[in-house]
Design an enzyme around this catalytic site. Structure first.
Site, short mmCIF file in Angstrom:
data_model
loop_
_atom_site.label_atom_id
_atom_site.label_comp_id
_atom_site.label_asym_id
_atom_site.label_seq_id
_atom_site.Cartn_x
_atom_site.Cartn_y
_atom_site.Cartn_z
N ASP A 1 33.39 38.28 52.59
CA ASP A 1 34.43 38.67 51.66
C ASP A 1 34.32 40.19 51.48
O ASP A 1 33.28 40.69 51.05
CB ASP A 1 34.18 37.96 50.33
CG ASP A 1 35.45 37.57 49.62
OD1 ASP A 1 36.31 38.44 49.48
OD2 ASP A 1 35.56 36.41 49.20
N ASP B 1 39.76 40.90 49.94
CA ASP B 1 40.15 40.48 48.60
C ASP B 1 41.26 41.37 48.04
O ASP B 1 41.18 42.60 48.14
CB ASP B 1 38.89 40.61 47.71
CG ASP B 1 39.09 40.13 46.29
OD1 ASP B 1 39.23 38.91 46.10
OD2 ASP B 1 39.11 40.98 45.37
N GLU C 1 43.96 38.52 51.51
CA GLU C 1 44.40 37.76 50.35
C GLU C 1 45.58 38.49 49.71
O GLU C 1 45.43 39.61 49.22
CB GLU C 1 43.28 37.62 49.32
CG GLU C 1 43.70 36.75 48.16
CD GLU C 1 42.96 37.02 46.85
OE1 GLU C 1 42.71 36.06 46.11
OE2 GLU C 1 42.66 38.19 46.55
N HIS D 1 38.91 29.45 45.24
CA HIS D 1 38.07 29.59 44.04
C HIS D 1 38.84 30.04 42.81
O HIS D 1 38.25 30.22 41.75
CB HIS D 1 36.94 30.59 44.35
CG HIS D 1 37.45 31.96 44.70
ND1 HIS D 1 38.20 32.19 45.83
CD2 HIS D 1 37.35 33.14 44.07
CE1 HIS D 1 38.53 33.47 45.89
NE2 HIS D 1 38.02 34.07 44.83
N ASP D 2 40.14 30.26 42.95
CA ASP D 2 40.95 30.72 41.82
C ASP D 2 41.97 29.69 41.35
O ASP D 2 42.58 29.89 40.30
CB ASP D 2 41.73 31.98 42.22
CG ASP D 2 40.83 33.18 42.42
OD1 ASP D 2 39.84 33.30 41.68
OD2 ASP D 2 41.12 34.00 43.31
C1 FRU Z 1 41.35 36.74 43.70
C2 FRU Z 1 39.98 37.24 43.47
C3 FRU Z 1 39.32 36.65 42.26
C4 FRU Z 1 38.53 37.77 41.71
C5 FRU Z 1 39.47 38.89 41.95
C6 FRU Z 1 38.90 40.24 41.88
O1 FRU Z 1 42.38 37.50 43.35
O2 FRU Z 1 39.28 36.89 44.64
O3 FRU Z 1 38.53 35.54 42.46
O4 FRU Z 1 38.24 37.49 40.39
O5 FRU Z 1 40.02 38.63 43.22
O6 FRU Z 1 38.07 40.56 42.96
#
Ligand code: FRU
Length: 548
Positions: A108, A210, A273, A334-335
């Site tokens: 990541d 990310d 992402e 995970h969100d």
């Molecule tokens: C998704 C994410 C969250 C994290 C944020 C900041 O947007 O991966 O899980 O809290 O980005 O890095």
């Protein structure tokens, strides 16, 4: 141990197109040192799981040095492994073990922000004229005092934090412990490129980047417009339209730069992402497919669970893809809420068949393969800073990050200590160990689906053709040369039959239940409640329009 490659001797397509990705949330996968939190040695000890399931790529949520304000998404040393997870030696061991088992490993990459404890930020905040001052987004207070503009944090409240020492504010898209880097600054770009090279030289197969649609912000720091559709009680980050804080027109040049770094190394990937509407994520492939290898397609995370809605979504996504752009599909991360909670246990099986028969790389979130649900979290157990900042709206993510359930022993075999988040109450019956022995479980369904996908080029690289969507029925075909796989999914609790203008000839490859494999199809296709079927269509048989 057979490797994914052994099981598919002739692979057509790149590995990142053909292999299913499995997201590991390292804190919750397997504890090896009895501290209640997962770690790298724990993941190593569970390597056979990836092989048994059949996935080919694992993506690790952040394992880097971090004060853990946002559980690793706040990094204080991009080149270090956090002691909670182990050591660099452990990481090398994991990487080597994965590679010798034929598994690819994605890390990541968190380029939008560092931790407030990162040395770059500690320096930056020391003085107005510090050489690293411009590495972050510092602004004077507004003329009347207070934050420089109306930008808000994704985790609630203002996005600006006042720093007494220098009398300025810094901007953070997420927590105040996560100051945003200034990607307009070429030194920042170089610094992150070097971080990427560091891990690529160590042999990782690529990155999931990310929050990259946030990387650049408006250089004039204009106020974001109010969202006219916002209603009180909705997530507070939706109060403004992020016109000046996200999806900046110059972002693609930045991503192109990151892609060039990845391309310095053979066979590596950059995945992004990006939470934006379908038509806007497409630009993240890059104009000449020189952006991310693909931006994650999150459309299934939010869709209404209805055959026609999903058929339209697939067609819109397929139509919007740039020429040569490789698709992908995601059911959970995970969100976001667990798929089994969102659609229920019966439809979670339909979702699995959908994910693994659509055209494009599938991503599986750990635990979804055993039907893990959102675990209720008591107020005293809350860990997620999002929930702490914005309590009571159901935004907390702890419930989807609970320990993996391996067996029926204490704490589901995840840890011998108190787990950092509670294990789901159902762990004695919902775990890998007991699901493995029962052919009817969702775990064995996932295994069969992945294996079938690996065996059939129509599923891994074939084209997609919609056939019909009506009521609870969704029908589509995947085809490669003369191999055709018809997928029929029942999104409802009533039996269904799809009939065709001319009788369809073929043979059932698999059902989401355990029976019917090899059953001949001659005419119509019948589906039981919540049943999905894959059918090998006989060579020469037309797939006429369904008359349902
Ligand atoms: C998704 C994410 C969250 C994290 C944020 C900041 O947007 O991966 O899980 O809290 O980005 O890095």
């Amino acid at each position: 141990m057979p490797t994914p490659l052994d099981r598919k001797p002739t692979m057509i397509g790149e590995w990142w197109q053909v292999f299913a990705i499995y997201q590991v949330y390292p804190r919750s996968f397997q504890d090896s040192n009895h501290d209640g939190t997962g770690d790298l040695q724990g993941i190593i000890s569970r390597l056979a799981h990836f092989i048994e399931l059949g996935v080919g790529t694992i993506w690790l949520s952040p394992v880097f040095t971090s004060p853990m304000a946002d559980f690793g998404y706040d990094i204080s040393d991009y080149r270090g492994i956090d002691p909670l997870f182990g050591t660099m030696h452990d990481f090398h061991e994991l990487l080597a073990a994965c590679h010798s088992a034929g598994l690819k490993v994605l890390l990541d990459l968190v380029p939008n922000h560092t931790s407030a404890q990162h040395p770059w930020f500690l320096e930056s905040r020391m003085a107005l004229n510090n050489p690293k001052r411009d590495w972050f987004l510092w602004r004077d207070p507004s003329p009347g005092g207070g934050p420089p503009n109306n930008w808000i944090s994704q985790f609630g409240g203002s996005g600006w934090e006042y720093d007494v020492k220098t009398g300025q504010y810094y901007y953070h898209t997420f927590l105040k412990e996560q100051p945003d880097l200034n990607w307009h600054n070429p030194e920042v770009r170089e610094a992150i490129h070097d971080v990427m090279r560091f891990w690529l030289e160590h042999g990782v197969d690529g990155f999931r980047a990310d929050a990259i649609w946030y990387l650049l912000k408006d250089e004039q720091f204009r106020n974001n417009p109010q969202n006219p559709n916002f209603r009180p009680g909705e997530p507070p980050q939706q109060a403004l339209i992020p016109l000046y804080t996200a999806d900046h027109p110059d972002i693609h040049a930045i991503i192109r730069g990151m892609r060039r770094v990845v391309d310095e190394f053979p066979k590596r990937v950059l995945l992004g992402e990006i939470y934006l509407p379908i038509e806007r994520i497409m630009a993240y492939y890059g104009r000449d497919l020189d952006g991310t290898h693909f931006p994650f397609n999150f459309s299934l995370l939010e869709t209404k669970w209805e055959a026609r809605v999903i058929a339209r979504l697939i067609s819109e996504y397929e139509a919007a893809l740039p020429r040569g752009g490789w698709p992908n599909w995601v059911l959970g991360n995970h969100d976001r809420p667990r798929i089994a909670t969102r659609v229920g246990p019966d439809q979670a099986r339909i979702a699995a068949m959908l994910l693994l028969t659509l055209r494009g790389t599938p991503t599986i979130y750990y635990g979804d393969e055993i039907g893990l649900v959102n675990v209720p979290i008591e107020p005293s157990q809350v860990q997620d800073p999002f929930e702490k900042n914005v309590p009571g709206l159901g935004l907390g993510r702890d419930g989807v990050r609970t320990p993996m359930q391996w067996d029926a022993t204490a704490n589901a075999g995840f840890t011998s200590a108190q787990p950092w988040l509670p294990v789901s109450d159902d762990y004695e019956t919902r775990n890998v160990g007991c699901q493995r022995d029962d052919p009817a479980t969702i775990y064995n369904l996932y295994r069969r689906l992945i294996a079938t996908r690996r065996q059939r080029l129509s599923l891994s690289i074939g084209c997609y053709r919609p056939i019909a969507a009506a009521g609870d029925l969704l029908l589509f075909v995947r085809q490669h040369e003369d191999e055709r796989t018809l997928v029929a999914l029942n999104f409802g609790s009533e039996p269904l039959a799809a009939s065709f203008a001319q009788p369809l000839q073929g043979q059932i490859l698999m059902s989401t239940f355990t029976d019917r494999a090899s059953e001949a199809v001659n005419g119509e296709v019948s589906l039981r409640p919540h049943e999905g079927l894959m059918i090998d269509v006989a060579i020469g048989s037309e797939i006429p329009p369904s008359t349902i």
